[in-house]
Design a protein around this motif. Structure first.
Motif, PDB file in Angstrom:
ATOM      1  N   TYR A  68     -15.348  -6.128  74.389  1.00  0.00           N
ATOM      2  CA  TYR A  68     -16.281  -5.341  75.206  1.00  0.00           C
ATOM      3  C   TYR A  68     -17.688  -5.640  74.731  1.00  0.00           C
ATOM      4  O   TYR A  68     -18.089  -5.235  73.645  1.00  0.00           O
ATOM      5  CB  TYR A  68     -15.938  -3.841  75.084  1.00  0.00           C
ATOM      6  N   GLU A  69     -18.427  -6.356  75.542  1.00  0.00           N
ATOM      7  CA  GLU A  69     -19.731  -6.866  75.116  1.00  0.00           C
ATOM      8  C   GLU A  69     -20.756  -5.779  74.893  1.00  0.00           C
ATOM      9  O   GLU A  69     -21.661  -5.927  74.069  1.00  0.00           O
ATOM     10  CB  GLU A  69     -20.254  -7.862  76.158  1.00  0.00           C
TER      11      GLU A  69
ATOM     12  N   ILE B  90      -9.234   2.841  72.098  1.00  0.00           N
ATOM     13  CA  ILE B  90     -10.368   3.135  71.233  1.00  0.00           C
ATOM     14  C   ILE B  90     -11.484   3.723  72.086  1.00  0.00           C
ATOM     15  O   ILE B  90     -11.513   3.555  73.311  1.00  0.00           O
ATOM     16  CB  ILE B  90     -10.878   1.881  70.493  1.00  0.00           C
ATOM     17  N   LYS B  91     -12.402   4.426  71.427  1.00  0.00           N
ATOM     18  CA  LYS B  91     -13.532   5.019  72.130  1.00  0.00           C
ATOM     19  C   LYS B  91     -14.809   4.583  71.461  1.00  0.00           C
ATOM     20  O   LYS B  91     -14.955   4.700  70.231  1.00  0.00           O
ATOM     21  CB  LYS B  91     -13.426   6.546  72.117  1.00  0.00           C
ATOM     22  N   THR B  92     -15.748   4.059  72.253  1.00  0.00           N
ATOM     23  CA  THR B  92     -17.046   3.642  71.746  1.00  0.00           C
ATOM     24  C   THR B  92     -18.095   3.860  72.824  1.00  0.00           C
ATOM     25  O   THR B  92     -17.874   3.522  73.996  1.00  0.00           O
ATOM     26  CB  THR B  92     -17.026   2.161  71.320  1.00  0.00           C
ATOM     27  N   ASN B  93     -19.208   4.443  72.443  1.00  0.00           N
ATOM     28  CA  ASN B  93     -20.307   4.708  73.392  1.00  0.00           C
ATOM     29  C   ASN B  93     -19.841   5.476  74.624  1.00  0.00           C
ATOM     30  O   ASN B  93     -20.204   5.144  75.752  1.00  0.00           O
ATOM     31  CB  ASN B  93     -20.961   3.401  73.853  1.00  0.00           C
ATOM     32  N   ALA B  94     -18.986   6.480  74.420  1.00  0.00           N
ATOM     33  CA  ALA B  94     -18.454   7.303  75.510  1.00  0.00           C
ATOM     34  C   ALA B  94     -17.605   6.497  76.482  1.00  0.00           C
ATOM     35  O   ALA B  94     -17.301   6.969  77.579  1.00  0.00           O
ATOM     36  CB  ALA B  94     -19.584   8.012  76.266  1.00  0.00           C
ATOM     37  N   ILE B  95     -17.211   5.260  76.105  1.00  0.00           N
ATOM     38  CA  ILE B  95     -16.329   4.432  76.910  1.00  0.00           C
ATOM     39  C   ILE B  95     -14.970   4.370  76.227  1.00  0.00           C
ATOM     40  O   ILE B  95     -14.873   4.073  75.037  1.00  0.00           O
ATOM     41  CB  ILE B  95     -16.889   3.002  77.082  1.00  0.00           C
ATOM     42  N   THR B  96     -13.916   4.646  76.986  1.00  0.00           N
ATOM     43  CA  THR B  96     -12.562   4.540  76.470  1.00  0.00           C
ATOM     44  C   THR B  96     -11.975   3.210  76.911  1.00  0.00           C
ATOM     45  O   THR B  96     -11.992   2.881  78.117  1.00  0.00           O
ATOM     46  CB  THR B  96     -11.689   5.698  76.976  1.00  0.00           C
ATOM     47  N   ILE B  97     -11.476   2.425  75.951  1.00  0.00           N
ATOM     48  CA  ILE B  97     -10.948   1.091  76.225  1.00  0.00           C
ATOM     49  C   ILE B  97      -9.471   1.076  75.871  1.00  0.00           C
ATOM     50  O   ILE B  97      -9.097   1.411  74.739  1.00  0.00           O
ATOM     51  CB  ILE B  97     -11.693   0.019  75.415  1.00  0.00           C
ATOM     52  N   PHE B  98      -8.629   0.668  76.819  1.00  0.00           N
ATOM     53  CA  PHE B  98      -7.196   0.525  76.586  1.00  0.00           C
ATOM     54  C   PHE B  98      -6.889  -0.947  76.343  1.00  0.00           C
ATOM     55  O   PHE B  98      -7.281  -1.811  77.131  1.00  0.00           O
ATOM     56  CB  PHE B  98      -6.393   1.062  77.774  1.00  0.00           C
ATOM     57  N   ILE B  99      -6.188  -1.200  75.251  1.00  0.00           N
ATOM     58  CA  ILE B  99      -5.966  -2.571  74.788  1.00  0.00           C
ATOM     59  C   ILE B  99      -4.470  -2.794  74.601  1.00  0.00           C
ATOM     60  O   ILE B  99      -3.769  -1.941  74.036  1.00  0.00           O
ATOM     61  CB  ILE B  99      -6.726  -2.834  73.474  1.00  0.00           C
ATOM     62  N   ARG B 100      -3.994  -3.956  75.053  1.00  0.00           N
ATOM     63  CA  ARG B 100      -2.604  -4.347  74.875  1.00  0.00           C
ATOM     64  C   ARG B 100      -2.505  -5.377  73.758  1.00  0.00           C
ATOM     65  O   ARG B 100      -3.346  -6.279  73.653  1.00  0.00           O
ATOM     66  CB  ARG B 100      -2.037  -4.916  76.167  1.00  0.00           C
TER      67      ARG B 100
END
Length: 988
Positions: free
Chosen positions: A273-274, A293-303
């Protein structure tokens, strides 16, 4: 003579008959729920396990933050059974074993229990000890074959245990004594005889232990070092792979320990995530192959694919909650994903190995007053077409619990009410023309049938069906649930603040929720990361004959756990629940002092003391400032520094100078201080009188027509201290090492009015202060029993004038001003009594005029409320009271206080987790309203001196009317008969 000879016996018969119909003090079966209500809750759910066996009732087993284990009906959300563990017995894990036992781990992994699933009975209990404190993990096998003794795997206190599911016997144990080793996961692959224990040591070393699940033998121990170190949160993505973050929170680490060999795979988050900036946080979940994971109020789902490779499957800026994985078929697992978007909540159920497919996708409109979703639990069932259906149990921000199924909210529970932190009351609006509730009209037959049923119930001739009909009729005809004031003052709103930051208004008539509001000021934001609600205060109580504004309350909170965190004020309308406004303060609110002054709009003045001892006036209006300046020299307060053993008195000095200067800010000065030596005394309890308490008279007429004058200053503080060694648990010290000292301190001058020492006594101390007396409860180590002591303080400066007739005629001036700066001439009377129960809370009844006798309301260790007449705690009790003292009401002295079963205010009910008792005066002088809260809520009306000024609600006016009519008719008939008889005698 004829009239008299006939009428007198008839009148006596009617009076005796009618007196037999008058209600007595006991509670009839058909009166349950008329004067009181009881509500059961469980608290905010932490963990949930579904039990949906075909042969049994469908239920969900939950554990909560209130240390409650409960079984809930999946159809309606009702409680099948529940157990409230101790306040220190925190639940670490729950699961279902062998399909018929509920397994719980609590007390930091020290206590493992098995409960019978259908009825909640305790089956067995095991105590698990270990060499050190650590995280706790509970692994219960999913094998449902009851003929096999399945082993429960527990890691706690630095030790791995295998425990029999049948009887709780510890089969084997394995220690992990390395001081720096912190276990992060305990993994038992399905169908394998291996157990993996993985964690970090010295912040940069990964440790893996491979254990034989049959005997606890160590098979392999491997370690690997990462120079950049680890953050402590990990996510399990398979039985031999976990994902962690490095110490900077910017690199994802895929850690594999397949076949006992450790390997690291590092992936910078910026590669996935750039726009990522700042450290990331792993969202706890248990979905195979996927983590978030959560960063900068962004939730990222990773496989996780291949050999530690990572692939982003979705990014979202909506608030998101993920459930654990649920096996739905051979080799397939599903999980629930909930996202908030505006006023809707989007629910999706996905397969763990196929993110793009949705087994279920729904949108549900959600009440904004419930906040965000905090936890999600998923369960499946088979539909009639053999497809998979899903139930979703969600825990909301306001601690409420909801079950979603087929796009609808099947049921909801307001379990935020299990964590009330403060209570206040509000009057209901006046009943005006056109707003009164329409009365139900009955025809003549229904009217007669209803009164016949009441008559049968009074004469104890009613059948069970009749009793049910009477109770239903009374509840329907009762006016207790109307939304307007009553002339007796029984109908009010209880405004409560919960730990979740939500306000509820409860109707005292039936306990229903009139409105609820999740305060915006208590929402997490960038400016306020961890808001905490503190207290409720009356802000505006308008006089409705002069204005039509609604009353409002002030909610005081702060942005953080420390006392010097900035404060937040919220103003809420008590009729509608609308948040009128909120203020984010630049200063702390370490102490809030409601002042006894109001402005022209009936807003009450408040003084907020910050961490720098500056005083801030609210509301910030010129009118309030002018009122405040007139009373500037009469404002005093005190502060208690319990950790330092110091009590200080304060007064206002001048306007603030420096950065915080404004016309509503004032500097303060310290008037006095009382320092308790730390080597001999520690403050454990302080209590003072209620500011709104009404004292009917300052004089107390005692035996022989003597008069004593109560010392009723509102500036008296009760302080209890104990020896430092005696501040621990009961029995932790010997009687020679512990003592308890009780003080009465004048908070204006700091003068100690009274001091008494109880040798061999220990806390905890619970106390209540009313009028001129204080009652406190503690433990007597020498007698191995609880005690209650009473201190009464009297004003000797008025003792010279003891003319009772002047007092009765109102010619004795009891309102002449008294200065606290002159040394008061006071005397005290005290006495101690043994008491059977431990005490959780203690309060005293309060009435409108203060005329009615006082009762102590004692919250016992059994979570019930006991009403104890204050006369039993009269320090003037003696073994052989004189005749004059008996006439005064003095009870002969005994060494212990009586426990009368009929004196339990809660009857046979229990207020689980009882924390507080609140009393509110009604307009009717004989009656006080009592509200007890804990995990449960209980409300009732109490008449300490009986209802001497009113008739009961179920008084039979129709029967009285019939009796009067019959009496008048009998008088008329007998008079006519008497006249005719006299006429006939005269003609003879």
């Amino acid at each position: 003579m004829a009239i008299r000879s006939f009428f007198v016996p008839f009148l006596l018969f009617v009076l005796c008959f009618y007196s037999s119909l008058c209600p007595v003090l006991s509670l009839y079966e058909d009166q349950v729920g008329l004067m009181d209500w009881h509500q059961q809750y469980i608290g905010k759910v932490k963990q949930a396990v579904f039990s949906t066996q075909k042969t049994g009732r469908r239920r969900v087993i939950v554990s909560t933050e209130e240390n409650v284990i409960a079984s809930l009906d999946l159809r309606h959300g009702e409680i099948f059974w529940r157990h409230l563990l101790g306040s220190n017995d925190v639940i670490d894990g729950i699961d279902i074993g062998l399909g018929k036992y509920v397994i719980t781990l609590s007390s930091g992994g020290s206590i493992l229990r098995s409960w019978n699933l259908p009825d909640g009975q305790l089956v067995w209990e095991s105590f698990l000890q270990g060499p050190k404190q650590s995280k706790s993990f509970l692994l219960v096998p999913t094998n449902l074959k009851t003929e096999k003794d399945n082993e429960i795997v527990v890691f706690s206190n630095g030790r791995l245990h295998a425990v029999s599911c049948i009887d709780g016997e510890v089969l084997w144990k394995k220690d992990f004594e390395a001081e720096s080793f912190e276990v992060q996961q305990v993994i038992k692959p399905p169908g394998s005889d291996l157990i993996y224990v993985v964690g970090f040591a010295a912040s940069s070393q990964f440790e893996m232990y491979q254990i034989n699940a049959r005997n606890g033998e160590l098979l392999k121990h491997e370690s690997a070092t990462l120079s950049s170190g680890f953050l402590r949160e990990v996510s399990l993505v398979s039985s031999e792979t976990i994902v962690a973050l490095d110490s900077t929170g910017s690199i994802l680490l895929t850690i594999s320990f397949q076949n006992g060999e450790i390997s690291f795979q590092q992936t910078p988050i910026s590669n996935l995530y750039e726009d990522s900036a700042g450290p990331a946080v792993i969202i706890p979940s248990s979905v195979p192959g996927i983590f978030a994971i959560k960063t900068n109020a962004i939730t990222i789902f990773i496989r996780v694919i291949g050999e530690g490779k990572l692939e982003v499957v979705e990014k979202t800026n909506h608030e998101t909650a993920v459930s654990d994985a649920l096996p739905i078929s051979e080799g397939e697992q599903a999980f629930a994903l909930i996202q908030h978007a505006g006023g809707e909540m989007h629910l999706a159920v996905k397969l763990a190995h196929d993110w793009d497919s949705n087994l279920l996708k729904e949108s549900i409109k959600m009440d904004q007053q419930r906040g965000l979703v905090h936890k999600v639990f998923i369960n499946n069932y088979i539909r009639t077409d053999r497809s998979h259906g899903f139930r979703v149990l969600i825990v909301m921000e306001d601690h409420s619990l909801l079950l979603l199924q087929q796009g609808l909210i099947v049921w909801s529970r307001e379990d935020g009410l299990a964590s009330i932190i403060d209570v206040t009351t509000s009057e209901l609006p006046l009943e005006r023309d056109g707003v009164s509730v329409a009365k139900v009209e009955h025809n003549l037959f229904e009217w007669l049938e209803g009164h016949m049923l009441k008559l049968k119930g009074t004469l104890m001739l009613a059948s069970p069906e009749d009793v049910a009909a009477i109770q239903s009729m009374r509840l329907k005809s009762s006016e207790k649930s109307k939304m307007t004031r009553d002339h007796n003052g029984f109908r009010k709103l209880l405004v409560v603040l919960t730990r979740a930051g939500k306000l509820f208004a409860l109707h005292t008539g039936d306990g229903r929720i009139v409105w609820s509001h999740l305060l915006r000021s208590l929402h997490k934001s960038e400016a306020c990361q961890s808001p905490i609600g503190l207290n409720l205060y009356q802000w505006q109580v308008p006089h409705h004959h002069a204005m039509d504004e609604n009353p409002s309350v002030l909610v005081v909170s702060r942005c953080g756990p420390s006392s010097d965190a900035p404060g937040v004020l919220s103003f809420v309308d008590t009729y509608t629940g609308k948040e009128l406004s909120s203020l984010s303060l630049a200063h702390a609110a370490t102490q809030v002092i409601p002042l006894p002054y109001t402005d022209s709009t009936e807003q009450r003045l408040h003084l907020l003391i910050d961490s720098d001892k500056h005083a801030h006036l609210y509301p910030k209006t010129s009118e309030a400032l002018n009122i405040f300046k007139r009373e500037f020299s009469n404002i005093y307060w005190y502060s208690v520094e319990g950790h330092n053993g110091i009590i200080k008195g304060h007064a206002l000095k001048c306007k603030c100078t420096g950065k915080v200067a404004d016309e509503f800010c004032f500097d303060t000065r310290e008037l006095w201080s009382v320092v308790f030596p730390s080597e001999s005394e520690k403050i454990i309890a302080t209590v003072t009188r209620k500011l709104n308490e009404v004292v009917h008279t300052q004089a107390k007429v005692i035996a022989d027509q003597d008069v004593m004058y109560k010392y009723i200053s509102k500036n008296v503080l009760f302080v209890a201290t104990v020896a430092p060694k005696g501040s621990g648990e009961i029995g932790s010290v010997t009687p020679e090492e512990s003592w308890l000292v009780a003080y009465l301190i004048d908070t204006v001058t700091g003068r100690i009015l009274h001091r008494v020492t109880h040798h061999g006594a220990q806390g905890p101390v619970h106390a209540v202060f009313s009028e001129n007396w204080v009652v406190y409860h503690y433990f007597n180590l020498r007698a191995h029993r609880y005690e209650m002591s009473v201190i009464e303080i009297y004003d000797q400066s008025r003792a010279d004038n003891k003319d009772v007739w002047k007092l009765v005629l109102g010619k004795h001036n009891l309102t002449s001003p008294i200065s606290l700066f002159s040394r008061p001439e006071v005397i005290t009377k005290s006495q101690s009594y043994f008491f059977t129960h431990s005490v959780k809370a203690i309060a005293v009844t309060s009435t409108a005029k203060g005329i009615t006798s006082k009762q102590l309301l004692i919250g016992t260790i059994g979570d019930q409320v006991l009403a104890l007449d204050k006369r039993f705690l009269d320090p003037r009790r003696s073994v052989n009271p004189t005749q004059a003292e008996k006439e005064e009401g003095i009870i002969p002295l005994t060494d212990s206080l009586p426990i009368i079963p009929q004196s339990y205010v809660t009857h046979a009910l229990r207020v689980e987790g009882l924390r507080g008792i609140v009393t509110v005066p009604a307009k009717l002088e004989s009656t006080t309203l009592v509200f007890a809260h804990g995990v449960d809520l209980f409300f009732t009306q109490l008449a300490p001196s009986r209802t001497y000024d009113s008739l009961t609600e179920d008084f039979n006016y129709a029967l009285l009317l019939i009796t009067i009519v019959a009496l008048v008719a009998a008088i008329f008939v007998t008079w006519r008969l008497s006249e005719r008889k006299e006429l006939q005698e005269k003609w003879r």
